[in-house]
Structures are given as structure tokens and as C-alpha cells.
Motif scaffolding. Structure first.
Motif, PDB file in Angstrom:
ATOM      1  N   VAL B 229       0.838  -1.196   0.000  1.00  0.00           N
ATOM      2  CA  VAL B 229       0.000   0.000   0.000  1.00  0.00           C
ATOM      3  C   VAL B 229       0.876   1.250   0.000  1.00  0.00           C
ATOM      4  O   VAL B 229       0.599   2.226  -0.699  1.00  0.00           O
ATOM      5  N   ALA B 230       1.970   1.183   0.744  1.00  0.00           N
ATOM      6  CA  ALA B 230       2.891   2.320   0.789  1.00  0.00           C
ATOM      7  C   ALA B 230       3.460   2.596  -0.593  1.00  0.00           C
ATOM      8  O   ALA B 230       3.630   3.751  -0.992  1.00  0.00           O
ATOM      9  N   VAL B 231       3.755   1.531  -1.323  1.00  0.00           N
ATOM     10  CA  VAL B 231       4.252   1.694  -2.686  1.00  0.00           C
ATOM     11  C   VAL B 231       3.239   2.483  -3.502  1.00  0.00           C
ATOM     12  O   VAL B 231       3.567   3.417  -4.233  1.00  0.00           O
ATOM     13  N   LEU B 232       1.982   2.103  -3.313  1.00  0.00           N
ATOM     14  CA  LEU B 232       0.917   2.753  -4.070  1.00  0.00           C
ATOM     15  C   LEU B 232       0.817   4.230  -3.704  1.00  0.00           C
ATOM     16  O   LEU B 232       0.754   5.097  -4.560  1.00  0.00           O
ATOM     17  N   VAL B 233       0.842   4.495  -2.414  1.00  0.00           N
ATOM     18  CA  VAL B 233       0.575   5.853  -1.952  1.00  0.00           C
ATOM     19  C   VAL B 233       1.802   6.745  -2.109  1.00  0.00           C
ATOM     20  O   VAL B 233       1.722   7.839  -2.660  1.00  0.00           O
ATOM     21  N   LEU B 234       2.956   6.250  -1.635  1.00  0.00           N
ATOM     22  CA  LEU B 234       4.133   7.111  -1.567  1.00  0.00           C
ATOM     23  C   LEU B 234       4.911   7.139  -2.878  1.00  0.00           C
ATOM     24  O   LEU B 234       5.520   8.133  -3.222  1.00  0.00           O
TER      25      LEU B 234
END
Lengths: 483, 478
Positions: B229-234
């Protein structure tokens, strides 16, 4: 763990089947729509990279592609400049294509279904695919006479061979030089387009096939045809011809040109047409009825949205809902009746051909690059607009118009010309449109022609169809008869 | 595992050699055809190119004979063929860019990366004698994966390219760490799940007929899910996030055989995607471009419009059934024709026929990987092979599906074909791991004596007698 592995393997297979299906959807089922998308510059690039077929008039290529050393490979050029611009349209890197360059594009690029076998052969022999030549029905002398006649005035001329429907001349003014638009200099071509698109009279639009005008008195031919076809009228039938015709249910009136009477009251149908008597035809329209008028108009080609020559012709309109006053005004070609110049040429052509209206066409032959004939247009009956008897009667009435009526300016020594003038009122304060439609020789017609000069042309408010438009028609007829 | 029965297989090195020659012919012929199509003559260095490619392919083939004689004979030739087709297409696109005055040497760089990849793959096969060794590094792999994923976020290291922060640049050389993170995560999932599969599958409350896992078993998994999810967001990388997530759900399902995981995973993903689409404009724009690709407003919007996607579709459509031929189309009219949109370039020049053949190659590659997973005896190997094969399939699906508008477009590279060193190296390492596991899967069971009786009258394409001695192998069947 093998069961879920097998299931996962099946899921993977389904994923790939989905990819294959979508690739097939894009590259096969959607390919044509995508290739024709106006944002797809690739299609243009590819077309430019292949030798595009020429457009031929009387054996001469008037639009042709020659190899050049730039990224496009071929330059389209138009040898006759403005003369055929109404027919060819243009073929441009930045601005797309119009008219015949657009309508016959599949043949010119060699991509059409008809050229399938040529393409297969090119594929097998490895030769560069070449477009097919499109040979037109145009007659250079008639085209030139029409352009010269309109000289500097806004309008259009259409000439048709009545017995076949071949279009001999198709001119719209102001015209344009397609070479300027076909330039590979993107900036120059774009500027030329902008300049033409905003120019007075919209040169890029073909008035002959795309512009609808009130047909004015030329529409009396349709009204007269409806009357003759009804069986209740002959050229000798008499009609009331008051100075002013008061329309029922209103206070509006119809007057005659110049405000006077029509010479006699009552008047015969033949004389009413000869001098273009508005009040007589207004009354005749109401007597014949809207329904009969519409049926007759549609037989001549009105209200047909599907006519192509192969360029698309905008639909001429005879309205649906009408009461008596509107019918009277429509019968003399005013109010909501609207016609393209080619539509009025079709009316004359049908009368000239004994009532048989032939579908007009501009492409005679399509020839592949190896000169093999791919297709040949055969004359095709569009409709039977009138009985031979009514057509002959109406022809004689039209001869009267030129011999001793409103169209004497179209007289040609030694040739009997049948014609009809029209002077169509437009918006208040603007000079009327001058119309003339005719065919000749009356006994064995070789050409039917329609001319419109917008807003009276150089003559302005003094213009009438007989004075301004008839001489142009005469010149075109003479050019055809001399060839 | 179900019943076990003896099954005769061939080591298949002879078949592999024959298929390799075919793959080399495809790759080198494509290279020559590009030259003919663009400059009307065969490239002067075609012999050198052919010899170099052959040396790499035969080299790794010999390594397999030496260290993994029972490895799957189809995986390597397919990889070489795809790599060769990709090189030819990148070489061809260089020509197109040069013609437009933009000097590029993508092909040369990709050729160097190919050599590095093949050498690395060979090294993996030589050094990794038994794939089970990797199980020892389960948590190391998790840590490595997390570090790799977070690397682009480190100031000074990470670079923002085309709106996505997925690149790391060290000393002038850029790479995409996420490509390597996917291997690390596959190892971690395989190691972790093989240990915890029973507790994950059986211990836990049952809700609405779905067997839910215990919260404490979920810890490490949630960490990795959080990372994706962090990959997606950040990092704004929709594709990589989708790839991790898909890998994660697929491997959970493999380990537990519980459909509940798939349902939970899909629900989480749908919620995540929905939230992301409404919360982040760049994700929302991707959805818009997907659903309303032909809308003029969406088409013209830049950045974030559908212009690239639709231009790719135009390219594919102009290729039609049989394509324009190598060097005859205009793939350069699509932005990133050499990387993200190389599928559209291939569709244009090789046509639907060529594209279907390439997709079929990927499908066979993935299914051979699945077959390896079914054949191998240890649970860790099954999970790892299944996961790796699924990565290749899913990555292909996400890229090609994005280009052909099955799903929203995301930025992933087409394995083996697209330009990009990180992707090429990582995927060759995956192939090396699959080859290593397949050697184990197809090796005759040590407890049983190999039968030396040859099967009479069975012809083998391109094989020699010595290679194709029939051997027996244990094969798990349903």
C-alpha cells in the motif's frame, strides 16, 4: 498443495486467454474504427508513405502524388489549381481530406475491399502497394466555362448528363488552391487552412452539394410537375393570376416580381411558368395540395439524406407540416423549402430525360496501378419522377421560358434550350439569389445545368435569375455541346 | 500429496538445444529483418550479434548440463526467444528515434543488460545447488524486500521519473528496486507460509462459512501488505503494488487452500483501489483514462490523459492481422514505445498473429513454471515455483492488459521484452530459480533405481542418445 496449484494454473491460462481476446478485439474487430479515428496520425503517415492514386479528368491526372525526399515520401499536387477544387477537395498532412479525396479514399490509397486482390499480389511480390486511379466524368471545357462564368461571384454550377447522371461540371465559388493545403510545411499548410476557413464565403465548403438555398421560382418546375402528374392540369389549363394573392387564415399576401400583374388574369399554366407568375403558382400549390407537392419533390430527390456522388450530398428539404399559406409560399420556392444546386440540376435532368431521374455520379472508372479496371459506374435509375407525357409537356413549357419568357438570356442560336429562372428572396436587406436551371437541346438533351449566384453577384439588388444566372448556364451548355 | 507413481521423463537437454537453436534463429532473423526494413540492408554486425547471442544461450545451456541436467527444457528457449524479439524491437525503435533526430542507444544498453542477466542467471544456477537453501533466508528476504521497496523514498537516492518514485540512482546507474523486491517477497512468502500454513488455514474463527485466520498469524503478512500500500501511496506505482498484492493473495491461497484468503484479498484490493481512485488524483486519472479513453477531453489531458493508451491502440490497429513487418510501421508515434508500450509496437509490426504467438510463449513459460511447482516434492519449492511463475504471468497480464484496455494502465515492464535493465536481470533470475527448482522436480528420486532401459522407437527432436536416456521420476498426481 497440488490442487490449488492446478487451479492457479487454470487462472493463469484464463488470464492469457483474456489477453489474447483483447488483442484480437483491438487488432481485428476494432481496427477499422481505430484506423479511421481522426486523431490517428498514423493512418495519414502510412497513406503518405504509399503512392496515392491520381484523380483523372479526361485522361489528365489533375491530382497526383509524386515521390519527394521528406518524411512523408509523397507530395500530393493539383495541376489545375482552383479549377477542380470543388470536386477533389484537398488532401493534407495537417488538415485531413475532403470531397473526392475523402469519399474515394479507399480506392486512392488502394485499401478498399475492391482492391483486395491487388493487395494480396503486392504482398506476395513484395512490391509497394499503390493506390488506384479514380477517373471522373467531368468535362474540362464545361468545368472551365462554369468557373469563368461565376468569376468573382459567390455561387455554384452543376451540370449533369440527363441520360446517364454523369456529372459534367461541379463548381463552387469562391474556390481555393488545394496545393496550399497539401504542403508538407506544417505551419504553412495550417496557416492556409486557417485563412481559408475564416475567409468570406467559406471557400472550403462546396456550395454545389453542401449549401441549401431557397430555390425560388425554379421550384415552380416541381409545382408544375405535380400539377401535370395529377392529371387535372395541362399546359393550357387556366389559373387565377391576381396582382396580390391573399393567403387564407392570414393577412399575408404573395405578390409578383416587380409588384404588377401577370399579363392576364386568368393565365394558362404554360404562360404562368413562362413569365414566372407568383400568384398563379401560389394558388396552384394550394389547389394541388401539400401532399402532392411533397411527393413530387421527393421523386426529384428532396428529403433524401443518403445521396452520395460519392461525396455526400446534403439533403434538400421540402417540409413536413404545412397549412395552406405555407403551401402557397412553398409552391413558389420560398418559406422552408430549401434546395442544393445539384438538387435543382437533378430536377432539370429528370424532365430532360422523359421523367426518368438518373442517379448523379462523378466517378466513372477506378483503375488499379497496373491499369486493370477495378470498377466502372453503371448509370442507375434514381426514380421515375414523371410520366413521359408530363415530362414532354413541361419541357415545352420550359422552352417557352427561354424563347419568350424570363430566361431569354440563355438563348443559343440553332439550339432549343429549355430553362427556368429563379430569383429567391433571402433575408431582409440582402440582394436575392439568382437561379437558373436549364437543359439542351430540348428534343435530345445532352446536358442539364443549374446555376446559382448568391445575393445577385455583381449585379446586387438589380439581379434576377434571367439576367445574372442564365448567361452562365448558356456558356456551360455551349461548352458541352461543342465537345 | 496424493498417490505417487513412477513416470518416465527425459532429461531433455537435447530438446532444449534444438529449441534454443530455433529461438536464436527467431531472434537473429528479427534483428536482420529490422535492418532490411529500415535501411534496406542486413545490419553489418549481424554475424557478430548472432555469435554473441548464441554464445550466451549455449553458455547457459552448458551450465544447465553441468549443474542442473534435469531442468525443464522449454523454459530457457522461450526466455531466449522473448529476449531476442525484445532486443530486435528495441533496436528497431532506436532507428525510428534516430530518424526523428533523437539519438538513442537503447538497444546497445539492453544488449549489455542481456549479457549481465544471462551471466547472473548462470551464476544463480551454479551457486544455488539446492533451492531449499533459500528457506533459511526467509526473514532476511522479507527485510531485503522491504528495504528495496522503501529505497526510492530515501532522499538523494530516489528519483522521480514520469510522476512515479520507483527509481534509485547510484553513481549514474539507475535501477528499479521493486523488480528485485518481488523475488525477495516470493522467497519470504514461500518460507513463511510453508511453516505457518496449518495455523493460518485451521486455527481461527469461522465467520459466515469462511475460515478466518488468527490475528497473530497475520503480523508479517500485514507488514508486507502495508508495504505494498505504501508503494501505491508514496511511490505512486500502481503496477508494482498490484503485482505484490496479487503475488501475496495467490501464494496465501496456494499455502492454505482457503478460498477465504482470495475473497479477503480481493475485497481488500477493491476497497484499496476505490479509496486510492477517489483520494489520489493520479490514480483517479488512470481510471478515467481507462474507462473514457476516447473522450476528447480525456485524450487531450496532459499529463494523466489517455493519449498514450489510445495512440498505442492506434498502433496495434494499424498492424491488423499480419502487421506492417519489422521496420515498416511507426511505433515511435507512441510514447515509451521501447518500454511500457513495447507490446503495442510488437502488435503494430508483427500483427495480431505475432502478438498472439508472443502471448502464447508467456503462457507456456508460466505454465511450465506451474508444472515445476506441481512436480517438485517439498512444500517450500512448490510455493516458490508457483509464486515465481505467477509473478511472470501477472506482470505480463498487468502490462498487456493495460495496453489493450482490459484493466487500467499501470507502469510495469513486459518481462524479457521491454527495455529496462532491472526488469531484465530480475526476470532472468526468476528463470534461473525456476530452472533450479525444475531440476529438482524432474530429477529421479534418489530412493529409486533409475531404469536404464531405453524406450524403443521414440524419436526425440534434436536429441542425442546420451541426453535422452529415459529416467524415472516421482511425480505427484491428483
Amino acid at each position: 498443495m497440488n490442487t490449488p496449484l492446478r487451479r492457479l494454473a487454470t487462472v493463469v491460462l484464463v488470464m492469457f486467454v483474456a489477453l489474447m481476446a483483447s488483442a484480437t478485439w483491438v487488432q481485428y474487430f476494432q481496427a477499422e474504427r481505430l484506423n479511421n479515428d481522426s486523431r490517428n496520425v498514423r493512418t495519414l503517415y502510412r497513406e503518405f508513405g504509399n503512392a496515392r492514386g491520381p484523380i483523372v479528368v479526361a485522361g489528365d491526372a489533375i491530382a497526383l502524388s509524386t515521390p519527394v525526399e521528406d518524411s512523408y515520401g509523397y507530395q500530393r499536387s493539383y495541376t489545375a489549381g482552383e479549377l477542380y477544387s470543388t470536386v477533389t477537395g484537398f488532401y493534407s498532412v495537417v488538415n485531413g481530406r475532403t470531397e473526392l479525396e475523402r469519399a474515394a479514399n479507399d480506392d486512392l490509397t488502394g485499401r478498399g475491399d475492391r482492391l483486395f486482390f491487388s493487395r494480396i499480389r503486392d504482398l506476395l511480390t513484395g512490391s509497394q502497394p499503390e493506390g488506384a486511379a479514380v477517373e471522373t466524368t467531368l468535362l474540362p471545357a464545361a468545368q472551365q466555362a462554369a468557373l469563368d462564368g461565376l468569376a468573382g461571384q459567390q455561387g455554384a454550377v452543376v451540370a449533369i448528363e440527363p441520360s446517364t447522371g454523369k456529372i459534367l461540371a461541379l463548381v463552387s465559388t469562391p474556390g481555393f488552391d488545394p496545393n496550399a493545403l497539401a504542403s508538407h510545411d506544417i505551419a504553412a499548410a495550417g496557416a492556409a487552412y486557417q485563412q481559408l476557413a475564416s475567409a468570406d464565403g467559406n471557400p472550403l465548403r462546396s456550395n454545389a452539394t453542401q449549401e441549401r438555398y431557397p430555390p425560388g421560382s425554379t421550384f415552380k418546375l416541381v409545382t408544375a410537375a405535380a400539377a401535370l402528374e395529377s392529371g387535372q392540369y395541362t399546359p393550357a389549363s387556366t389559373l387565377p393570376a391576381p396582382v396580390q394573392l391573399t393567403l387564407p387564415q392570414t393577412t399575408a399576401t404573395i405578390g409578383n416580381f416587380g409588384g404588377g400583374g401577370c399579363g392576364s388574369d386568368p393565365i394558362t399554366l404554360a404562360d404562368a411558368l413562362r413569365i414566372s407568375c407568383n400568384t398563379a403558382f401560389g394558388q396552384l400549390g394550394m389547389d394541388v395540395g401539400a401532399e402532392a407537392l411533397r411527393t413530387q419533390a421527393e421523386r426529384f430527390g428532396f428529403n433524401d439524406p443518403d445521396l452520395t456522388i460519392p461525396m455526400k450530398v446534403v439533403e434538400s428539404v421540402f417540409p413536413d407540416e404545412m397549412n395552406a399559406p405555407i403551401t402557397a409560399q412553398s409552391a413558389i420556392g420560398q418559406r422552408d423549402v430549401q434546395a442544393t444546386p445539384i438538387q435543382m440540376a437533378m430536377v432539370s435532368a429528370a424532365i430532360a430525360n422523359g421523367g426518368q431521374l438518373m442517379t448523379p455520379y462523378v466517378v466513372q472508372t477506378v483503375r488499379s496501378a497496373d491499369l486493370h479496371r477495378v470498377s466502372e459506374t453503371q448509370p442507375d435509375l434514381y426514380s421515375t419522377a414523371m410520366s413521359p407525357g408530363s415530362a414532354a409537356a413541361l419541357r415545352d413549357m420550359m422552352v417557352g421560358v427561354v424563347d419568350s419568357g424570363s430566361g431569354t438570356a440563355a438563348k443559343i442560336p440553332g439550339v432549343q434550350v429549355a430553362g427556368k429562372t429563379g430569383t429567391a428572396q433571402t433575408a431582409d436587406g440582402q440582394a436575392p439569389h439568382a437561379w437558373f436551371t436549364a437543359f439542351a437541346p430540348a428534343d435530345a438533351p445532352r446536358v442539364a445545368v443549374a446555376v446559382i449566384v448568391e445575393h445577385g453577384g455583381n449585379a446586387g439588388n438589380e439581379a434576377t435569375g434571367g439576367r445574372i444566372a442564365a448567361p452562365i448556364a448558356k456558356a456551360v451548355i455551349e461548352a458541352v455541346l461543342a465537345s | 500429496m496424493a498417490t505417487v507413481q513412477p513416470h518416465r521423463v527425459r532429461a531433455g537437454r537435447g530438446v532444449e538445444l534444438g529449441l534454443l537453436l530455433l529461438a536464436l534463429v527467431i531472434g537473429v532473423a528479427a534483428y536482420a529483418l529490422v535492418g532490411i526494413g529500415t535501411t534496406d540492408k542486413v545490419p553489418p554486425d549481424v554475424i557478430g550479434y548472432g555469435v554473441g547471442m548464441a554464445a550466451l544461450a549455449i553458455g547457459i545451456h552448458l551450465v544447465l548440463r553441468w549443474r542442473a541436467p534435469f531442468a525443464d527444457p522449454v523454459i530457457l528457449p522461450i526466455t531466449v526467444a522473448l529476449n531476442g524479439i525484445g532486443l530486435a524491437m528495441i533496436y528497431r525503435i532506436d532507428f525510428a528515434y534516430t530518424a526523428r533526430g533523437r539519438e538513442d542507444t537503447f538497444a546497445q544498453r539492453q544488449l549489455v543488460w542481456t549479457a549481465i542477466s544471462v551471466v547472473l542467471a548462470a551464476a544463480v544456477i551454479v551457486l544455488l545447488r539446492d533451492h531449499r537453501t533459500l528457506r533459511r533466508y526467509t526473514y532476511t528476504a522479507m527485510l531485503a524486500g522491504l528495504v528495496l521497496v522503501m529505497l526510492p523514498l530515501v532522499p538523494g537516492l530516489g528519483v522521480l521519473i514520469n510522476g512515479a518514485r520507483i527509481w534509485v540512482r547510484v553513481g549514474g546507474v539507475g535501477f528499479q528496486p521493486a523488480e528485485f523486491a518481488k523475488i525477495a517477497f516470493a522467497i519470504f512468502f514461500a518460507g513463511y507460509l510453508v511453516t505457518h500454513r496449518d495455523t493460518l488455514a485451521l486455527a481461527g474463527p469461522k465467520v459466515l462459512g469462511l475460515q478466518l485466520p488468527r490475528p497473530r498469524d497475520l503480523g508479517p503478512i500485514l507488514i508486507v501488505w502495508g508495504a505494498s500500500v505504501a508503494v501505491l501511496v508514496l511511490e505512486r506505482d500502481l503496477g508494482t503494488s498490484l503485482l505484490f498484492f496479487g503475488l501475496f493473495v495467490a501464494m496465501l491461497y496456494l499455502a492454505t487452500e482457503r478460498l477465504s484468503w482470495v475473497v479477503i484479498g480481493l475485497l481488500l484490493f477493491i476497497v484499496g483501489a476505490g479509496v486510492a481512485a477517489s483520494a489520489f488524483s493520479h490514480v483517479g486519472a488512470r481510471f478515467d483514462a481507462w474507462l473514457h479513453a476516447f473522450d476528447p477531453a480525456v485524450f487531450d489531458q496532459s499529463p494523466g490523459g489517455s493519449g498514450q493508451l489510445v495512440r498505442g491502440l492506434f498502433g496495434m490497429a494499424s498492424g491488423g492481422l499480419f502487421g506492417t513487418g519489422w521496420g515498416q510501421g511507426r511505433p515511435d508515434l507512441v510514447p515509451f514505445a521501447e518500454s511500457d508500450f513495447i507490446v503495442a509496437s510488437l502488435g503494430e509490426e508483427l500483427g495480431l498473429t505475432g502478438l498472439l504467438a508472443i502471448l502464447l510463449c508467456y503462457a507456456i513459460l508460466a505454465e511450465r513454471g506451474m508444472r515445476t511447482a506441481i512436480g517438485v516434492r517439498d512444500g517450500f519449492g512448490k510455493l516458490l515455483a508457483g509464486g515465481l511463475a505467477f509473478i511472470v504471468a501477472l506482470q505480463t497480464f498487468v502490462v498487456v492488459g493495460g495496453v489493450t484496455r482490459i484493466i487500467p494502465l499501470t507502469g510495469l515492464t513486459t518481462p524479457f521484452i521491454a527495455y529496462g535493465g532491472s526488469s531484465l536481470v530480475a526476470n532472468w533470475v526468476i528463470v534461473a530459480l525456476l530452472l533450479r527448482i525444475s531440476d529438482e522436480a524432474r530429477r529421479p528420486a534418489p530412493s529409486m533405481k533409475p531404469s536404464l532401459t531405453p524406450i524403443v522407437g521414440t524419436p526425440v527432436v534434436g536429441g542425442s542418445n546420451e541426453d535422452d536416456q529415459p529416467t524415472e521420476i516421482m511425480r505427484g498426481v491428483r
